[in-house]
Design an enzyme around this catalytic site. Sequence first.
Site, PDB file in Angstrom:
ATOM      1  NE  ARG A   1     -42.285 -15.754  34.109  1.00  0.00           N
ATOM      2  CZ  ARG A   1     -42.087 -14.621  34.765  1.00  0.00           C
ATOM      3  NH1 ARG A   1     -43.101 -13.941  35.205  1.00  0.00           N
ATOM      4  NH2 ARG A   1     -40.869 -14.191  35.003  1.00  0.00           N
TER       5      ARG A   1
ATOM      6  CE1 TYR B   1     -27.412 -21.163  38.089  1.00  0.00           C
ATOM      7  CE2 TYR B   1     -27.517 -23.479  37.457  1.00  0.00           C
ATOM      8  CZ  TYR B   1     -27.577 -22.134  37.120  1.00  0.00           C
ATOM      9  OH  TYR B   1     -27.782 -21.772  35.825  1.00  0.00           O
TER      10      TYR B   1
ATOM     11  NE  ARG C   1     -37.729 -16.991  28.908  1.00  0.00           N
ATOM     12  CZ  ARG C   1     -36.493 -16.812  29.306  1.00  0.00           C
ATOM     13  NH1 ARG C   1     -36.151 -15.679  29.858  1.00  0.00           N
ATOM     14  NH2 ARG C   1     -35.585 -17.749  29.127  1.00  0.00           N
TER      15      ARG C   1
ATOM     16  CG  ASP D   1     -35.321 -23.782  36.849  1.00  0.00           C
ATOM     17  OD1 ASP D   1     -35.467 -23.224  35.752  1.00  0.00           O
ATOM     18  OD2 ASP D   1     -34.213 -23.897  37.405  1.00  0.00           O
TER      19      ASP D   1
ATOM     20  NE  ARG E   1     -34.304 -24.001  30.143  1.00  0.00           N
ATOM     21  CZ  ARG E   1     -33.886 -22.844  30.666  1.00  0.00           C
ATOM     22  NH1 ARG E   1     -34.448 -21.719  30.345  1.00  0.00           N
ATOM     23  NH2 ARG E   1     -32.906 -22.837  31.530  1.00  0.00           N
TER      24      ARG E   1
HETATM   25  O1  CP3 Z   1     -37.597 -27.443  28.909  1.00  0.00           O
HETATM   26  C1  CP3 Z   1     -38.698 -26.997  29.274  1.00  0.00           C
HETATM   27  O2  CP3 Z   1     -39.460 -26.408  28.500  1.00  0.00           O
HETATM   28  C2  CP3 Z   1     -39.166 -27.238  30.696  1.00  0.00           C
HETATM   29  C3  CP3 Z   1     -38.867 -26.226  31.646  1.00  0.00           C
HETATM   30  C4  CP3 Z   1     -37.454 -25.921  32.077  1.00  0.00           C
HETATM   31  C5  CP3 Z   1     -37.121 -24.650  32.621  1.00  0.00           C
HETATM   32  N1  CP3 Z   1     -35.848 -24.713  33.094  1.00  0.00           N
HETATM   33  C6  CP3 Z   1     -38.041 -23.505  32.697  1.00  0.00           C
HETATM   34  C7  CP3 Z   1     -37.478 -22.155  32.826  1.00  0.00           C
HETATM   35  C8  CP3 Z   1     -36.295 -26.719  32.159  1.00  0.00           C
HETATM   36  C9  CP3 Z   1     -36.064 -28.130  31.680  1.00  0.00           C
HETATM   37  C10 CP3 Z   1     -35.303 -25.934  32.816  1.00  0.00           C
HETATM   38  C11 CP3 Z   1     -33.967 -26.456  33.143  1.00  0.00           C
HETATM   39  C12 CP3 Z   1     -32.920 -25.534  33.591  1.00  0.00           C
HETATM   40  N2  CP3 Z   1     -33.046 -24.463  34.407  1.00  0.00           N
HETATM   41  C13 CP3 Z   1     -31.556 -25.694  33.291  1.00  0.00           C
HETATM   42  C14 CP3 Z   1     -30.959 -26.823  32.479  1.00  0.00           C
HETATM   43  C15 CP3 Z   1     -31.115 -26.618  31.030  1.00  0.00           C
HETATM   44  C16 CP3 Z   1     -30.228 -25.561  30.441  1.00  0.00           C
HETATM   45  O3  CP3 Z   1     -30.777 -24.588  29.913  1.00  0.00           O
HETATM   46  O4  CP3 Z   1     -28.995 -25.711  30.499  1.00  0.00           O
HETATM   47  C17 CP3 Z   1     -30.855 -24.648  33.912  1.00  0.00           C
HETATM   48  C18 CP3 Z   1     -29.370 -24.384  33.844  1.00  0.00           C
HETATM   49  C19 CP3 Z   1     -31.809 -23.873  34.623  1.00  0.00           C
HETATM   50  C20 CP3 Z   1     -31.572 -22.703  35.490  1.00  0.00           C
HETATM   51  C21 CP3 Z   1     -32.272 -21.497  34.982  1.00  0.00           C
HETATM   52  N3  CP3 Z   1     -33.639 -21.308  35.023  1.00  0.00           N
HETATM   53  C22 CP3 Z   1     -31.693 -20.340  34.417  1.00  0.00           C
HETATM   54  C23 CP3 Z   1     -30.206 -20.139  34.187  1.00  0.00           C
HETATM   55  C24 CP3 Z   1     -32.733 -19.457  34.111  1.00  0.00           C
HETATM   56  C25 CP3 Z   1     -32.606 -18.049  33.630  1.00  0.00           C
HETATM   57  C26 CP3 Z   1     -32.198 -18.000  32.212  1.00  0.00           C
HETATM   58  C27 CP3 Z   1     -33.409 -18.090  31.336  1.00  0.00           C
HETATM   59  O5  CP3 Z   1     -33.478 -19.011  30.523  1.00  0.00           O
HETATM   60  O6  CP3 Z   1     -34.251 -17.196  31.495  1.00  0.00           O
HETATM   61  C28 CP3 Z   1     -33.953 -20.106  34.455  1.00  0.00           C
HETATM   62  C29 CP3 Z   1     -35.306 -19.556  34.275  1.00  0.00           C
HETATM   63  C30 CP3 Z   1     -36.291 -20.386  33.522  1.00  0.00           C
HETATM   64  N4  CP3 Z   1     -36.465 -21.727  33.642  1.00  0.00           N
HETATM   65  C31 CP3 Z   1     -37.256 -19.876  32.589  1.00  0.00           C
HETATM   66  C32 CP3 Z   1     -37.999 -20.979  32.153  1.00  0.00           C
HETATM   67  C33 CP3 Z   1     -39.165 -20.971  31.213  1.00  0.00           C
HETATM   68  C34 CP3 Z   1     -37.446 -18.407  32.205  1.00  0.00           C
HETATM   69  C35 CP3 Z   1     -38.003 -17.626  33.312  1.00  0.00           C
HETATM   70  C36 CP3 Z   1     -39.323 -16.946  33.055  1.00  0.00           C
HETATM   71  O7  CP3 Z   1     -40.229 -17.450  32.388  1.00  0.00           O
HETATM   72  O8  CP3 Z   1     -39.461 -15.852  33.592  1.00  0.00           O
END
Ligand code: CP3
Length: 339
Positions: A38, A151, A29, A75, A25
């Site tokens: 964003r 999911y 953010r 994602d 991640r």
């Molecule tokens: O790692 C990175 O920097 C690359 C980008 C990346 C995102 N999601 C961007 C994202 C990666 C590798 C993911 C994987 C992901 N997404 C997982 C597996 C990793 C983990 O955390 O267990 C999962 C379970 C998700 C599903 C997901 N996406 C959730 C549960 C959420 C909401 C929770 C949160 O972190 O906000 C997201 C949103 C998400 N994916 C954001 C980002 C940058 C935030 C949303 C935003 O910017 O508005």
Amino acid sequence: MLKNDLILRTARGENVERTPVWLMRQAGRILPEYRTIRQRLSGFKELVETPELAAEVTIQPVDILDVDAAIIFSDILVIPEAMGLPYEMEEKKGPVFPKTVSSAADLKSLHVATPEDLTYTIEAIKITKRELNGRVPIIGFAGAPWTIFSYMVEGSGSKTFSKARKLLYTMPDLAHQLLQMITQSTIAYLKAQIQAGANMAQVFDSWAGVLPYEQYKAFSLRYIEQIAGAITEVPVTVFAKGAFFALKDMNDVSCQTVGLDWNMNVQEAKALLPQKTLQGNLDPCALYGSIAQVESATKKMLDTFNGHAHIANLGHGVYPDTNPDHVKAFINTVKAYTS
Ligand code: CP3
């Protein structure tokens, strides 16, 4: 061609000059530069689906944090969407699926995704590749079938995952059919990512920890192995959060690297997985401490991995309200470390 291939050599178990470091991640953010981009968009999905911008936020942590790898901005939920089950990303709440899967009829409305359904990510990798110009490797990724299945059945995150787990008892055949469709979709998607320029692939099994051991083997590990076995072009990392009970079984998975979350016992993992590179596993909350505390926690973590092939990372994704200066302290401590 790659100026810094430290992470790839470490994944392959070669002797390296220092421990490579990146953060799950990292493209997100924590960086004000990410939030600026964003903010001017309609939402998260627009960023994911606009290749030029996805490439830009993928490269931000390489420029700003000086990590040893870029992870493509996307994602794990793009796969269900490409299979016919769209997601929405709700501000402050996370992903939501308006439609979910609970019957054979629901399954019929889905298809195995092809990379043509996901051209935006493939295009983002091509742009990233060109703009990085060999500075660091690109990590491609996908969710593990069990996590994606969760999911698709739950429709969102869950405390208990009881709907997804219920289906394993009440409709195991249906569950296997859906898991197999996700697996086929994921293999094709990862291969397309590699074709476009990804130098590594990581499989995220974020909800591994909710299954009993026998079910984990039957409904998750088996499909992870199908994916890892099919990806022979680049090193593969499997990160199964909470699956301490299956660490030993990772020996039978055709991956080079196993990710450890912060709960896992590193000494035990080293002993159980002598042939695997290990990735992790600082508690993301350790970065809330003072800079001095971050440095000492990072050194302590590095000491525990000493003597084993290791890629430094957190034990899960970095939390959004983490101070980037503390992230830098983590990265710089890894780079300066000598055992
Ligand atoms: O790692 C990175 O920097 C690359 C980008 C990346 C995102 N999601 C961007 C994202 C990666 C590798 C993911 C994987 C992901 N997404 C997982 C597996 C990793 C983990 O955390 O267990 C999962 C379970 C998700 C599903 C997901 N996406 C959730 C549960 C959420 C909401 C929770 C949160 O972190 O906000 C997201 C949103 C998400 N994916 C954001 C980002 C940058 C935030 C949303 C935003 O910017 O508005």
